[in-house]
Design an enzyme around this catalytic site. Structure first.
Site, PDB file in Angstrom:
ATOM      1  N   VAL A  42       0.785  -1.167   0.006  1.00  0.00           N
ATOM      2  CA  VAL A  42       0.039  -0.001   0.131  1.00  0.00           C
ATOM      3  C   VAL A  42       0.938   1.242   0.004  1.00  0.00           C
ATOM      4  O   VAL A  42       0.620   1.856  -0.601  1.00  0.00           O
ATOM      5  CB  VAL A  42      -1.158   0.188   1.127  1.00  0.00           C
ATOM      6  N   ALA A  43       1.960   1.182   0.553  1.00  0.00           N
ATOM      7  CA  ALA A  43       2.944   2.442   0.843  1.00  0.00           C
ATOM      8  C   ALA A  43       3.405   2.559  -0.453  1.00  0.00           C
ATOM      9  O   ALA A  43       3.875   3.865  -0.767  1.00  0.00           O
ATOM     10  CB  ALA A  43       3.958   2.090   1.851  1.00  0.00           C
ATOM     11  N   GLU A  67      -1.584   6.506  -4.203  1.00  0.00           N
ATOM     12  CA  GLU A  67      -2.984   6.431  -4.792  1.00  0.00           C
ATOM     13  C   GLU A  67      -3.442   7.738  -5.029  1.00  0.00           C
ATOM     14  O   GLU A  67      -4.222   7.817  -5.829  1.00  0.00           O
ATOM     15  CB  GLU A  67      -3.734   5.712  -3.549  1.00  0.00           C
ATOM     16  N   ASP A 108       0.475  34.503 -37.129  1.00  0.00           N
ATOM     17  CA  ASP A 108      -0.165  35.293 -38.015  1.00  0.00           C
ATOM     18  C   ASP A 108       0.108  37.043 -37.613  1.00  0.00           C
ATOM     19  O   ASP A 108       0.479  37.072 -36.481  1.00  0.00           O
ATOM     20  CB  ASP A 108      -1.954  35.227 -38.120  1.00  0.00           C
ATOM     21  N   ASP A 161      -6.349  31.240 -38.976  1.00  0.00           N
ATOM     22  CA  ASP A 161      -7.900  31.667 -38.652  1.00  0.00           C
ATOM     23  C   ASP A 161      -8.807  31.215 -39.817  1.00  0.00           C
ATOM     24  O   ASP A 161      -9.854  31.042 -39.730  1.00  0.00           O
ATOM     25  CB  ASP A 161      -8.009  33.217 -38.726  1.00  0.00           C
ATOM     26  N   ASP A 195      -6.188  26.994 -43.087  1.00  0.00           N
ATOM     27  CA  ASP A 195      -5.272  26.776 -42.213  1.00  0.00           C
ATOM     28  C   ASP A 195      -5.323  25.387 -41.198  1.00  0.00           C
ATOM     29  O   ASP A 195      -4.265  25.183 -40.524  1.00  0.00           O
ATOM     30  CB  ASP A 195      -5.089  28.004 -41.075  1.00  0.00           C
ATOM     31  N   ASN A 212       6.144   8.393  -0.333  1.00  0.00           N
ATOM     32  CA  ASN A 212       6.073   6.855  -0.450  1.00  0.00           C
ATOM     33  C   ASN A 212       7.213   6.070  -0.093  1.00  0.00           C
ATOM     34  O   ASN A 212       7.274   5.020   0.576  1.00  0.00           O
ATOM     35  CB  ASN A 212       5.564   6.528  -1.670  1.00  0.00           C
ATOM     36  N   GLU A 237       7.970   5.810   3.356  1.00  0.00           N
ATOM     37  CA  GLU A 237       7.224   4.889   4.271  1.00  0.00           C
ATOM     38  C   GLU A 237       7.629   3.439   3.904  1.00  0.00           C
ATOM     39  O   GLU A 237       7.899   2.779   4.933  1.00  0.00           O
ATOM     40  CB  GLU A 237       5.729   4.774   3.434  1.00  0.00           C
ATOM     41  N   ASN A 278      -1.223   8.485   2.179  1.00  0.00           N
ATOM     42  CA  ASN A 278      -1.199   8.695   1.074  1.00  0.00           C
ATOM     43  C   ASN A 278      -2.448   9.482   0.414  1.00  0.00           C
ATOM     44  O   ASN A 278      -2.275  10.461  -0.633  1.00  0.00           O
ATOM     45  CB  ASN A 278      -1.217   7.348   0.075  1.00  0.00           C
ATOM     46  N   THR A 300      -3.156  13.110   4.373  1.00  0.00           N
ATOM     47  CA  THR A 300      -2.036  13.971   4.651  1.00  0.00           C
ATOM     48  C   THR A 300      -1.304  14.200   3.746  1.00  0.00           C
ATOM     49  O   THR A 300      -0.280  15.189   3.616  1.00  0.00           O
ATOM     50  CB  THR A 300      -1.318  13.329   5.988  1.00  0.00           C
ATOM     51  N   ASP A 301      -1.205  13.461   2.532  1.00  0.00           N
ATOM     52  CA  ASP A 301      -0.387  13.631   1.179  1.00  0.00           C
ATOM     53  C   ASP A 301      -1.100  14.586   0.208  1.00  0.00           C
ATOM     54  O   ASP A 301      -0.861  15.612  -0.482  1.00  0.00           O
ATOM     55  CB  ASP A 301       0.379  12.691   0.625  1.00  0.00           C
TER      56      ASP A 301
HETATM   57  P1  ATP Z   1      -2.164  37.433 -41.677  1.00  0.00           P
HETATM   58  O1  ATP Z   1      -2.039  36.111 -42.405  1.00  0.00           O
HETATM   59  O2  ATP Z   1      -0.992  37.730 -40.646  1.00  0.00           O
HETATM   60  O3  ATP Z   1      -3.605  37.535 -40.844  1.00  0.00           O
HETATM   61  P2  ATP Z   1      -3.136  38.697 -43.954  1.00  0.00           P
HETATM   62  O4  ATP Z   1      -4.508  39.126 -43.166  1.00  0.00           O
HETATM   63  O5  ATP Z   1      -2.661  39.929 -44.791  1.00  0.00           O
HETATM   64  O6  ATP Z   1      -2.210  38.431 -42.837  1.00  0.00           O
HETATM   65  P3  ATP Z   1      -4.583  37.316 -45.587  1.00  0.00           P
HETATM   66  O7  ATP Z   1      -5.928  37.547 -45.034  1.00  0.00           O
HETATM   67  O8  ATP Z   1      -4.318  35.981 -46.092  1.00  0.00           O
HETATM   68  O9  ATP Z   1      -3.571  37.716 -44.708  1.00  0.00           O
HETATM   69  O10 ATP Z   1      -4.474  38.467 -46.678  1.00  0.00           O
HETATM   70  C1  ATP Z   1      -3.280  38.154 -47.714  1.00  0.00           C
HETATM   71  C2  ATP Z   1      -3.547  39.235 -48.644  1.00  0.00           C
HETATM   72  O11 ATP Z   1      -4.580  39.406 -49.375  1.00  0.00           O
HETATM   73  C3  ATP Z   1      -3.460  40.747 -47.937  1.00  0.00           C
HETATM   74  O12 ATP Z   1      -2.214  41.312 -47.731  1.00  0.00           O
HETATM   75  C4  ATP Z   1      -4.111  41.851 -48.801  1.00  0.00           C
HETATM   76  O13 ATP Z   1      -3.209  42.088 -49.781  1.00  0.00           O
HETATM   77  C5  ATP Z   1      -5.108  40.718 -49.779  1.00  0.00           C
HETATM   78  N1  ATP Z   1      -6.608  40.790 -48.854  1.00  0.00           N
HETATM   79  C6  ATP Z   1      -6.798  40.714 -47.645  1.00  0.00           C
HETATM   80  N2  ATP Z   1      -8.109  40.796 -47.323  1.00  0.00           N
HETATM   81  C7  ATP Z   1      -8.677  40.859 -48.603  1.00  0.00           C
HETATM   82  C8  ATP Z   1      -9.923  41.211 -49.102  1.00  0.00           C
HETATM   83  N3  ATP Z   1     -11.047  41.295 -48.107  1.00  0.00           N
HETATM   84  N4  ATP Z   1     -10.166  41.317 -50.301  1.00  0.00           N
HETATM   85  C9  ATP Z   1      -9.278  41.473 -51.050  1.00  0.00           C
HETATM   86  N5  ATP Z   1      -7.897  41.109 -50.861  1.00  0.00           N
HETATM   87  C10 ATP Z   1      -7.522  40.855 -49.634  1.00  0.00           C
END
Ligand code: ATP
Length: 836
Positions: free
Chosen positions: A203-204, A208, A250, A569, A573, A635, A638, A665, A668-669
């Site tokens: 057990v020691a 646990e 980004d 984003d 990606d 432990n 013990e 175990n 107190t621990d």
């Molecule tokens: P990050 O990747 O750091 O977010 P970012 O926003 O510039 O940078 P993207 O969103 O991929 O990257 O945009 C790439 C390029 O596309 C921009 O630098 C710009 O020239 C062009 N762009 C961005 N938004 C638009 C849009 N709404 N319409 C047309 N062109 C755009």
């Protein structure tokens, strides 16, 4: 004996339930937080509402990267492609069309005018009338929820489980050896005593309380991270964060505020700056410090028309404040055009959009086709007699490459080489001031192009001009970059923006020095993967990259044994986020698809939050190591004490019963270990390099420390045992109370250990007791509980202890402080060695 074992089971169960339910609660709270928002048209305006608040009859908007939140009928669709693999298993995206008419018996995969919950918009846009929500949806029907926090065991938990299994098997072998060896030596008469000795040892050996304390610590870690705006979606991320060596971020929105304001616009014969504040659509256009009406200049007027029409954002006034719904880059362009008194609603009615080729990070451009309605001449701006016109905007270099003519005042001329060079120079000049620059172009058309003809429609364009906007860096990022560097973490910037824009910001924020290198997507494309692996060691800023470049960069870094955290984003990606060790999605600007692929979501989209989460990850790992050495040291002490007792004393007897050991175990621990789990960050945690993720939990001296502490523990307990055994023989009272003294001393010594183990370097006197009041609380509570076991009669009977005299108790306290003194002495030695 039976009631004691019953107590063991109950105690284990209650503590386990308490700790597990705390962890589950924390995870459930996180699940709630990670539920996505949906863009809905309600009360005549667009609003973001939580997905679970959708009801049938709602009208929602879909765009690339969105996860469909309920089942619905498409009212409108533009190039809409949806991946339905969550529902149909089909990996390829399906094209959806609002106008499609379906056969009555169309299968799920063929219902191309419907959208379904849990599927992902890969491309295009759509408007949907919600028909079913929640469990009434197709996904609800097959009850396969795919989102939320996964509570999979972390690598550390797996390793600790393995350790637990090893210890259990080891302890069973120990029992067998002690019993068989003892019976061979002393005969069957000693069997019962031998069994008790060996069971006590078994057990020691097993810690646990440890697995539950680790789970609780990881769960508490996720809560602390949420407080710092980092939402953990997968528990192993807490641990991995502590060993991150590279953060790839980004630019737009993560390093900058993503509040774009247009500063400059430039055609071949005009250069204007704009005045005004934020998103308020009021301000002047100044050329050489003179106010100018841009609508009176044909090229500027067309440029502003392009800004307004090739745009999906909405400018709105709420509670007296102007704000943007949609992409901030497009928002800034609407504000710009509104400053020239162009009206979004009016233009959209006069020049309705009939086709569009949406923006994507790969294309880096977007275009729309509008139709000149009969009454459109109310719009004074003209592009000639063509019934349609394509308006495009995007990365200047790429868009310029698709232009063959240029607009100068009211005439269209062939684009000369010199003009081409001049435009690129202007673009570079604006970008090197840190501006985000977009190019604009148009093309009158006789017919409306089909949905899938972007490449041919966006050719032979007429160049209009450049728009430069500023996006101030977030004020806390420069500091966060410095903290990264101090902590041995390399910050990297990977952006879709222009090299010079990226370079200006990277220098400003401390990512690179003045002569730091920037690698562009085009250059990266030419590198083989082994060459890229070499390049990533030196280059920290990447510009004009596409999502697939991000994937290659992560892979190259991982080949260099880096532990990579990567932000993203967009919908594309997702592969890079999955590949990285920590995929980080943006809570505000990120698509649902990127969130789904991520390990962590930044609730405020802020780079500084990644650094804060890394710090919390390190704190969690340090705390786990701290209580592992605290618990396992005890432990070892013990086991060795039990093993030593029959050798030292003239009787075959053990000082501790299995119930007493389990009490130590688990209680107190356990309580002090839980309190150590919430130890705050110390000032040095971000001044050390990250730990190797593959290192054993016992690395960097922890194993040796545990053994040392176990031995010191044993020496203290055995010395006391020797003294108390002889003392009990010669003084009145139960002769077996030497065992209670050993039991009490071992428990109290652990209290001193808990206080001292809070820091490896700082003496306890230097630490504020209130920086972690839980340790003090746990020590006081546990000491009181321990004394109750000795001085409260029913507990004494139950736990098999004997009453101790004040002197005997004082001796226990005296011996137990020795462990505290020892740990403090070790700190002194460590400090002296460090100073040498
Ligand atoms: P990050 O990747 O750091 O977010 P970012 O926003 O510039 O940078 P993207 O969103 O991929 O990257 O945009 C790439 C390029 O596309 C921009 O630098 C710009 O020239 C062009 N762009 C961005 N938004 C638009 C849009 N709404 N319409 C047309 N062109 C755009």
């Amino acid at each position: 004996m039976r009631s004691q074992f019953f107590a063991i089971v109950v105690l284990n169960g209650v503590l386990g339930y308490f700790q597990e339910s705390r962890a589950e609660k924390a995870l459930a709270a996180l699940k709630q937080l990670s539920s996505p928002n949906v863009r809905v048209m309600r009360d005549g305006r667009l609003q973001d509402v939580p997905a679970q608040d959708l009801v049938p009859g709602d009208i929602t908007l879909l765009e690339a990267g969105v996860q469909v939140a309920a089942d619905g009928r498409l009212l409108e669709s533009v190039n809409l492609q949806i991946r339905e693999s969550a529902l149909t298993g089909e990996a390829h995206a399906v094209t959806k069309r609002a106008q499609e008419v379906l056969a009555a018996d169309a299968t799920l995969g063929d219902r191309t005018n419907l959208v379904f919950q849990g599927t992902e918009v890969v491309q295009g846009r759509g408007t949907v009338l919600i028909t079913r929500t929640g469990m009434a949806t197709e996904l609800g029907r097959i009850a396969a929820m795919i989102q939320g926090v996964e509570s999979e065991p972390t690598p550390l938990q797996q390793r600790m489980d393995q350790l637990g299994n090893t210890l259990v098997s080891g302890s069973l072998i120990l029992v067998a050896i002690v019993v068989i060896g003892g019976v061979v030596q002393a005969g069957w008469g000693a069997f019962e005593s031998l069994l008790e000795v060996s069971l006590s040892m078994a057990v020691a050996v097993v810690p646990e309380g440890l697995p539950a304390v680790i789970t609780v610590t990881l769960a508490i870690g996720t809560q602390r991270m949420v407080r710092r705006h980092a939402l953990i979606r997968r528990l192993p991320a807490v641990e991995t964060l502590g060993s991150v060596t590279t953060i790839c971020s980004d630019k737009t929105g993560t390093l900058t505020q993503n509040k774009m304001v247009v500063q400059t616009l430039q055609t071949l014969n005009h250069t204007c700056v704009t005045t005004g504040h934020g998103y308020t659509p009021e301000g002047d256009f100044l050329e050489r410090e003179q106010t100018l009406n841009p609508l009176e200049q044909p090229d500027l007027a067309l440029l502003l028309l392009d800004c307004m029409l090739c745009n999906d954002a909405i400018l709105q006034k709420e509670h007296g404040e102007w704000s943007i719904l949609g992409d901030p880059t497009e928002g800034a362009l609407i504000v710009l055009a509104s400053k020239a008194a162009l009206s979004h609603g009016h233009l959209n009615r006069q020049l309705p959009r009939v086709a569009e080729f949406p923006f994507s990070s790969e294309r880096k451009r977007m275009s729309v086709v509008v139709q000149a309605a009969a009454s459109s001449r109310e719009v004074a701006i003209t592009w000639g007699d063509a019934p349609y016109c394509l308006f495009a905007k995007g990365s200047p270099e790429l868009l310029l490459g698709r232009c063959s003519q240029v607009q100068i005042a009211d005439s269209v001329q062939p684009l000369s080489k010199a003009q081409y060079g001049q435009i690129l120079d202007s673009n570079a000049k604006m970008a090197s001031c840190g501006m985000r620059v977009l190019g604009f172009a148009y093309r009158p058309l006789q017919t409306c192009p089909a949905d899938d003809t972007a490449d041919t429609a966006e050719q032979a364009l007429i160049w209009l001009g450049l728009v430069g906007m500023i996006d101030a860096p977030r004020p806390e990022v420069a500091d966060a970059v410095q903290r990264c560097l101090q902590a041995g973490i390399r910050p990297m910037m990977i952006t879709g923006d222009h090299q010079l824009t990226a370079k200006a910001l990277a220098e400003d924020l401390g990512f690179i020095s003045d002569n730091g290198q920037v690698l562009s997507g085009t250059e990266l494309e030419k590198l083989s993967q082994p060459d890229l692996e070499g390049a990533v060691a030196n280059v920290s800023v990447y510009a004009r990259v596409s999502p697939e470049h991000k994937l290659r960069i992560v892979q190259a870094l991982q080949k260099q044994h880096q532990v990579v955290a990567m932000t993203g984003d967009g919908v594309n990606d997702a592969p890079a986020l999955k590949q990285s060790d920590i995929g980080i999605a943006m809570g505000m600007a990120g698509t649902d698809v990127s969130k789904e692929a991520s390990d962590m979501v930044l609730l405020d989209d802020n780079f500084a939050t990644i650094v804060a989460a890394t710090e919390e990850g390190r704190v969690v790992y340090n705390n786990i190591r701290r209580f592992v050495k605290y618990i396992l040291g005890s432990n070892i002490g013990e086991v060795l004490t039990i093993a030593a007792s029959p050798m030292l004393l003239p009787i075959l007897d053990v000082p501790l019963t299995p119930l007493q050991i389990l009490w130590m175990n688990l209680v107190t621990d356990g309580f002090p270990a839980l309190a150590l789990a919430v130890e705050p960050s110390d000032s040095t945690v971000m001044q050390r390099p990250p730990h190797d993720p593959k290192e054993s939990i016992f690395a960097r001296g922890l194993g040796a420390y545990m053994i040392r502490i176990g031995l010191v523990f044993t020496v203290i307990a055995v010395s006391l045992m020797y003294w108390s055994y002889n003392h009990a023989l010669t003084h009145p009272g139960d002769p077996a109370r030497w065992k209670t003294m050993v039991f009490t001393t071992l428990c109290l010594a652990q209290m001193g250990h808990a206080i001292a183990v809070r820091s490896d370097i700082q003496f306890t006197a230097q630490l504020s007791l209130f920086s972690n009041p839980f340790v003090l609380g746990a020590v006081i509570l546990t000491t009181v509980l321990q004394l109750m076991l000795v001085y409260v009669e029913p507990l004494r009977d139950f736990f098999g202890t004997q009453l101790l005299s004040p002197t005997e108790l004082a001796v226990c306290f005296g011996f137990s402080t020795l462990l505290f003194v020892w740990v403090e002495f070790e700190k002194l030695i460590r400090r002296l060695v460090k100073r040498c």
